[in-house]
Design a protein around this motif. Structure first.
Motif, PDB file in Angstrom:
ATOM      1  N   UNK A 220      12.705  11.424 -18.987  1.00 51.86           N
ATOM      2  CA  UNK A 220      11.557  10.533 -18.801  1.00 51.86           C
ATOM      3  C   UNK A 220      11.368  10.166 -17.336  1.00 51.86           C
ATOM      4  N   UNK A 221      12.460   9.752 -16.687  1.00 47.68           N
ATOM      5  CA  UNK A 221      12.357   9.386 -15.274  1.00 47.68           C
ATOM      6  C   UNK A 221      12.075  10.603 -14.396  1.00 47.68           C
ATOM      7  N   UNK A 222      12.580  11.777 -14.812  1.00 45.90           N
ATOM      8  CA  UNK A 222      12.257  12.994 -14.069  1.00 45.90           C
ATOM      9  C   UNK A 222      10.758  13.260 -14.107  1.00 45.90           C
ATOM     10  N   UNK A 223      10.165  13.220 -15.297  1.00 49.53           N
ATOM     11  CA  UNK A 223       8.722  13.443 -15.417  1.00 49.53           C
ATOM     12  C   UNK A 223       7.939  12.407 -14.614  1.00 49.53           C
ATOM     13  N   UNK A 224       8.486  11.190 -14.520  1.00 49.80           N
ATOM     14  CA  UNK A 224       7.832  10.127 -13.774  1.00 49.80           C
ATOM     15  C   UNK A 224       7.769  10.363 -12.283  1.00 49.80           C
TER      16      UNK A 224
ATOM     17  N   UNK B 203      12.566   7.494  -3.645  1.00 49.87           N
ATOM     18  CA  UNK B 203      13.515   6.894  -2.705  1.00 49.87           C
ATOM     19  C   UNK B 203      14.675   6.195  -3.416  1.00 49.87           C
ATOM     20  N   UNK B 204      14.677   6.215  -4.740  1.00 52.14           N
ATOM     21  CA  UNK B 204      15.666   5.477  -5.505  1.00 52.14           C
ATOM     22  C   UNK B 204      17.057   6.090  -5.462  1.00 52.14           C
ATOM     23  N   UNK B 205      18.040   5.273  -5.873  1.00 51.62           N
ATOM     24  CA  UNK B 205      19.449   5.702  -5.863  1.00 51.62           C
ATOM     25  C   UNK B 205      19.711   6.915  -6.761  1.00 51.62           C
ATOM     26  N   UNK B 206      19.068   7.031  -7.959  1.00 54.00           N
ATOM     27  CA  UNK B 206      19.315   8.230  -8.773  1.00 54.00           C
ATOM     28  C   UNK B 206      18.897   9.524  -8.064  1.00 54.00           C
ATOM     29  N   UNK B 207      17.811   9.469  -7.299  1.00 53.27           N
ATOM     30  CA  UNK B 207      17.398  10.663  -6.556  1.00 53.27           C
ATOM     31  C   UNK B 207      18.391  10.948  -5.433  1.00 53.27           C
ATOM     32  N   UNK B 208      18.910   9.900  -4.796  1.00 53.91           N
ATOM     33  CA  UNK B 208      19.943  10.076  -3.764  1.00 53.91           C
ATOM     34  C   UNK B 208      21.139  10.817  -4.335  1.00 53.91           C
ATOM     35  N   UNK B 209      21.573  10.402  -5.535  1.00 48.48           N
ATOM     36  CA  UNK B 209      22.702  11.078  -6.183  1.00 48.48           C
ATOM     37  C   UNK B 209      22.369  12.538  -6.472  1.00 48.48           C
ATOM     38  N   UNK B 210      21.156  12.773  -6.953  1.00 46.66           N
ATOM     39  CA  UNK B 210      20.763  14.139  -7.283  1.00 46.66           C
ATOM     40  C   UNK B 210      20.736  15.027  -6.040  1.00 46.66           C
TER      41      UNK B 210
END
Length: 415
Positions: free
Chosen positions: A213-217, A226-233
Motif C-alpha cells: 500500500x505504501x509502495x503504491x502511494x 523522504x521518509x525513513x522507510x525509503x531511507x532503509x530501502x
C-alpha cells in the motif's frame, strides 16, 4: 444510329465482363501496428496474434511497424518523432497505466471506454487493473497481457554449489545467500543490468520495506519519498548492488541474464519474460521465486494498444483491438510470449508451469504497479529516476539518491 447503339452495347458488355473478374476485389485496408516486438518470444507472440487478426478481420491487412530495442527505448523515441510530425501509426504499443499520461495530455490517443462496455471487458479484467488503467474517468488502451516484475530467477546448480537449496524467506536471508555465493567464488552473485533494470530491483526492495500500500502511494503522493522507510530501502538496495557485476551499466537484461546461464551468477531480478527467454536459450532448469519480503504482492505491467488520434484506418484498428482483448487472442499471444492473459477467464491449460502459477497469483495477489515499466509513473518521471540511478553508479551516495528520487516525485506526481 443502329450501329452506334450496337457498339455502345458491346462496350457495356465488355465493361461488365471486366468488372466481374477477380481483379475487381478491393485491396485490403492496411492497419499499421507499431510495436517493439522484433525477436524471440515477443515476435512469436506477435505472429500468433497477427494470424488471429487475419482470421477475425477479413479485408484488413496487418502492417508491422516494429522498432527493436530493450524495453521499447528505441520504439518510444521513434514514436515521439512521428507524433511530432503528425504521422501517427493507427495503433501503438505502450505500457498500460501512467506511461500513457503524456499521450493523453497531448490529445494523441482516443478514449476507448465505450469498447470496454460493448466488449464486456469490465467483467473479465480485475477491478484493480481497471482502476489503474482509468485516467480521469476514461480508459485509453487495451491490455494484451500481464507481466510480473518482482521475480527472482536462479541457477540452481550455482546455488547448490554454495550450499543453498531453498528460496530465502526474507531480505536478510537473501543477503546472507549472496554473501555465501561470493564466498564460494561466484563472480557476480546477483546479475545486474542497466538503469531501468536497477530500478526494477529498487522497486522490489521498496515493496519489501514499505509494504504494497505504501509502495503504491509513492506514485500518488500518499507516501513520502523522504521518509525513513525509503531511507532503509535505499540502503538495502545499495547492499544488493555490492553483490552485482561491476559492468552493470553497460549491459541490457539479456546480457545480464547470460551471467546466470553461464554460471557466473546465482540470481537475477527480472520480469517474467525471462522464463520464455531462458527456455529459448536452452536453459530450462532455472528456478524462480517472488522477491524476498514481497509476500503476496504481484507487481504488474501490461503491454497495451491504443487508438491513435488521426488514425487512417479506424475500422481496422478497432478490429485489431478487439482481437487483442479477446480470450482467444490473449491465449494464443501469451502462450507464445511467456506472459499471462490480462483476462481472468482464459483457461490455464497449454501454459507453462511458471505461467500457470502466475495466472493463479494474478487472480488473488495484491496488485501494485511498476514505475520501471510505465504502469506506476509517466515517461518523464521514469527518465528522471533512471538518470538518478545512472548518477548513483558513478557517485554512490544513498542520501543523494533518495533526494533525487524525492525531487522527481515532487516534479511529476499527478492526481
Amino acid at each position: 444510329m443502329r450501329m452506334v447503339a450496337v457498339i455502345a452495347a458491346a462496350a457495356l458488355l465488355t465493361a461488365s465482363a471486366c468488372g466481374s473478374g477477380k481483379n475487381d476485389t478491393p485491396p485490403p485496408a492496411t492497419v499499421e501496428v507499431f510495436t517493439w516486438w522484433a525477436e524471440g518470444g515477443e515476435k512469436a507472440g506477435l505472429d500468433a496474434l497477427v494470424a488471429r487478426f487475419d482470421a477475425d478481420c477479413p479485408g484488413q491487412r496487418f502492417e508491422n511497424g516494429a522498432v527493436a530495442g530493450g524495453a521499447g527505448v528505441n520504439a518510444k523515441q521513434e514514436l515521439t518523432r512521428r507524433m511530432a510530425r503528425h504521422d501517427p501509426p493507427d495503433t501503438f504499443q505502450a505500457h498500460a497505466g501512467a506511461e500513457l499520461l503524456d499521450y493523453i495530455d497531448a490529445g494523441q490517443v482516443e478514449d476507448l471506454t465505450a469498447y470496454y462496455e460493448s466488449w464486456g471487458l469490465r467483467d473479465v479484467l480485475p477491478a484493480g487493473l481497471i482502476d489503474d488503467l482509468t485516467v480521469r474517468g476514461k480508459i485509453y488502451s487495451v491490455p494484451a497481457n500481464i507481466h510480473r516484475a518482482n521475480v527472482v530467477w536462479t541457477n540452481p546448480a550455482v546455488l547448490a554449489g554454495a550450499g543453498i537449496t531453498t528460496p530465502p524467506k526474507d531480505l536478510p536471508a537473501f543477503i546472507d545467500n549472496l554473501a555465501k555465493l561470493k564466498a564460494a567464488g561466484v563472480e557476480a552473485p546477483l546479475a545486474l543490468g542497466r538503469d531501468w533494470t536497477q530500478l526494477m530491483l529498487l522497486e522490489a526492495v521498496l515493496i519489501t520495506d514499505l509494504g504494497p500500500d505504501n509502495f503504491a502511494g509513492l506514485f500518488t503522493g500518499r507516501t513520502d519519498w523522504r521518509g525513513a522507510p525509503v531511507t532503509k530501502a535505499v540502503n538495502d538496495f545499495t547492499t544488493l548492488l555490492g553483490y552485482g557485476n561491476l559492468d552493470r551499466d553497460t549491459l541490457d537484461w539479456p546480457q545480464a541474464e547470460r551471467l546466470l546461464i553461464d554460471g557466473k551468477a546465482g540470481y537475477q531480478l527480472m520480469g517474467d519474460w525471462a522464463a520464455a527467454d531462458l527456455e529459448a536459450k536452452n536453459f530450462p532448469g532455472y528456478g524462480w521465486f517472488t522477491f524476498p519480503g514481497n509476500g503476496n504482492t504481484f507487481q504488474w505491467l501490461a503491454d497495451s494498444f491504443t487508438l491513435s488520434t488521426g488514425a487512417s484506418n479506424i475500422t481496422g484498428t478497432e478490429c485489431w483491438l478487439k482481437t487483442v482483448s479477446s480470450a482467444t487472442g490473449q491465449q494464443l499471444f501469451n502462450e507464445a510470449k511467456g506472459s499471462i492473459p490480462a483476462r481472468v477467464d482464459v483457461p490455464s491449460s497449454g501454459f507453462s508451469p511458471y505461467q500457470q502459477s502466475a495466472m493463479t497469483d494474478w487472480k488473488s495477489a495484491t496488485q501494485v504497479p511498476s514505475c520501471a515499466h510505465g504502469s506506476g509513473c509517466s515517461q518523464a518521471w521514469q527518465s528522471a529516476v533512471n538518470a538518478a540511478l545512472r548518477s548513483y553508479s558513478t557517485s554512490p551516495d544513498p542520501a543523494t539518491l533518495q533526494a533525487a528520487l524525492a525531487q522527481a516525485a515532487t516534479q511529476f506526481v499527478r492526481p
